[in-house]
Design a protein around this motif. Structure first.
Motif, mmCIF file in Angstrom:
data_model
loop_
_atom_site.group_PDB
_atom_site.id
_atom_site.type_symbol
_atom_site.label_atom_id
_atom_site.label_comp_id
_atom_site.label_asym_id
_atom_site.label_seq_id
_atom_site.Cartn_x
_atom_site.Cartn_y
_atom_site.Cartn_z
ATOM 1 N N HIS A 85 0.838 -1.257 -0.078
ATOM 2 C CA HIS A 85 0.005 0.031 0.133
ATOM 3 C C HIS A 85 0.747 1.396 0.053
ATOM 4 C CE1 HIS A 85 -4.026 -1.299 0.012
ATOM 5 N NE2 HIS A 85 -3.824 -2.235 1.174
ATOM 6 N N PRO B 219 0.915 1.931 -4.275
ATOM 7 C CA PRO B 219 -0.438 2.176 -4.116
ATOM 8 C C PRO B 219 -1.488 1.748 -5.374
ATOM 9 C CG PRO B 219 0.599 4.197 -4.234
ATOM 10 C CD PRO B 219 1.544 3.177 -4.115
ATOM 11 N N GLU C 56 -7.362 -5.392 -3.064
ATOM 12 C CA GLU C 56 -7.935 -5.741 -1.628
ATOM 13 C C GLU C 56 -9.039 -6.822 -1.425
ATOM 14 O OE1 GLU C 56 -9.872 -2.303 0.842
ATOM 15 O OE2 GLU C 56 -7.554 -2.288 1.546
ATOM 16 N N ALA D 114 -5.599 5.137 3.636
ATOM 17 C CA ALA D 114 -4.239 4.864 4.275
ATOM 18 C C ALA D 114 -4.179 4.755 5.609
ATOM 19 C CB ALA D 114 -3.314 5.712 3.437
ATOM 20 N N VAL E 103 -5.108 1.282 6.809
ATOM 21 C CA VAL E 103 -4.025 0.381 6.713
ATOM 22 C C VAL E 103 -3.276 0.406 7.822
ATOM 23 C CG1 VAL E 103 -2.435 -0.175 4.865
ATOM 24 C CG2 VAL E 103 -4.652 0.216 3.941
#
Length: 448
Positions: free
Chosen positions: A62, A66, A71, A407, A410
């Motif tokens: 990620h 990116p 996912e 993000a 994550v």
């Protein structure tokens, strides 16, 4: 909001840690039938930390590539792997293979590694997936995550795992063949009761729960009713308007929340810029600490802290702690307070109560009030308050980071795993290598 979507999100979250949580609660029945014996928990701790290579890989992808990682595909793979591994454990958990002349439970250890990889990776995939739904569903996801620990515990309770009965045992002293008299001493001996159903059935149950999680994820992706719950432009505008009102109120209460006013510059490059880098570090530090103590540090000494007060205190504390997690998430659904000050206060309270629990574990087998009923009541309440406060903190941090973008979630999952890793690495040598803690006898308490 859709009740169906809430149910599906809860079932989806349930699959995050149900397999590993189920394996831990089943240990009292597994350990007597495998060559590793009670060294197995130590092996499991190491295996679970090895499985953190999964979330590490996802986090790095990620960050450096990116958009490359699909996912949804990753979630399908890990849930399917968890379903298959749990199912295979039902057949091979007690099979052994001779390795270097010593029998080893290779199948159990390898399949546990797969389960651990599934559950650890869920932290950095399930949470970011929740960005596709409205923010209100994130709390429901955390409720499901709490159920992943509660449900196996309740099933194990029905199964009768670790239920102890204290029976009289008679020992003869100074007995001679020519004497009809002997000196007898009476003692209580702990005898574990047989389970109501087998370990195999329990693993098939875990496999069924993972299959339910897979079906819930399918419906979250394809059911028309769920599609209507995706954030729309109209919904987003309403949220933005409400957020602006909240921020104006917060400006008058600066200690409550660090939202920046609409005309203020970004405070950092993190997410929306609402938080400074110092506040971001503060949030992630609390997240790592809360997960370290709730997922690794205190669970590793739960038996030491509770068993001296009796088997009932131990089982009640384990069950109520499992109930407290989803209860905290349920409370957060209706009281979503995002105050950083409240977060710090709850963390201090939870840590203080956790310090009491740790102190009782250190004093085992003779902790405070060991011969008094109030001692068992206090240790059970301590576990409830400890889990309740820190679980609420974790949910609130998840809600805050959800507003900061994909993000941020994550990194939220990565820090959750990092905190758990640090806690496990810290406690493993203390508990398993140096044997710092001493177990209490649930039937015989010999303390002054």
């Amino acid at each position: 909001m859709s009740l169906l979507t809430h149910l599906l999100v809860c079932l989806f979250g349930m699959g995050s840690w149900v397999s590993i949580n189920g394996l831990w609660v089943e240990l009292p029945l597994i350990v007597p039938q495998i060559p590793e014996g009670w060294y197995l928990p130590s092996y499991l701790s190491v295996i679970i930390q090895m499985a953190n290579v999964g979330p590490l890989f996802v986090t790095l992808m990620h960050h450096f590539r990116p958009g490359t990682l699909n996912e949804t595909a990753v979630i399908y793979v890990i849930i399917s792997l968890g379903t298959a591994s749990s199912f295979l454990l039902g057949f091979f958990w007690n099979e052994t293979v001779v390795v270097a002349g010593v029998p080893r439970s290779v199948a159990l250890l390898v399949l546990t590694l797969f389960l651990a990889a599934v559950d650890c990776t869920s932290s950095v995939t399930f949470l970011p997936f929740m960005m596709r739904l409205r923010p209100q569903y994130l709390t429901t996801y955390y409720i499901g995550e709490g159920v992943s620990g509660l449900l196996p515990a309740l099933v194990a309770l029905i199964q009768g795992v670790g239920v102890v009965q204290c029976i009289n045992s008679t020992q003869s002293l100074n007995h001679t063949l020519n004497s009809s008299n002997s000196s007898l001493t009476f003692d209580l001996q702990a005898q574990y009761q047989p389970a109501n159903f087998s370990v195999e059935v329990f693993f098939f149950f875990l496999s069924a729960m993972m299959l339910v999680c897979l079906l819930a994820f399918l419906l979250l992706n394809y059911h028309p009713a769920v599609a209507r719950e995706h954030p729309s432009s109209q919904y987003t505008s309403r949220v933005k308007e409400k957020s602006q009102k909240d921020r104006k109120w917060v400006e008058q209460k600066p200690m409550m929340d660090p939202y920046r006013p609409e005309n203020q510059k970004r405070r950092s490059s993190f997410g929306t810029g609402a938080y400074s880098w110092m506040q971001v570090f503060y949030i992630f530090a609390i997240l790592a600490w809360a997960n370290a103590v709730t997922n690794a540090v205190l669970p590793s000494v739960q038996s030491y802290s509770c068993m001296p007060y009796g088997a009932n205190a131990y089982h009640l504390s384990a069950t109520m702690a499992a109930v407290s997690n989803p209860l905290a998430c349920f409370i957060a659904q209706f009281l979503p307070v995002r105050s950083l000050l409240l977060m710090a206060a709850l963390t201090v309270i939870g840590t203080g109560v956790g310090a009491y629990v740790m102190g009782m574990a250190v004093l085992s087998p003779c902790p405070l009030l060991v011969n008094d009923t109030s001692g068992g009541v206090i240790i059970v309440l301590a576990w409830i308050v400890f889990v309740l406060t820190l679980s609420y903190v974790k949910v609130m941090i998840g809600v805050i980071l959800r507003d900061e973008g994909h993000a941020a979630l994550v990194w939220c999952g990565a820090v959750v795993q990092l905190g758990s890793l640090l806690g496990a690495v810290t406690m493993f040598p203390v508990v398993s290598v140096y044997s710092f803690f001493s177990s209490g006898d649930p039937c015989n308490t010999k303390c002054p």
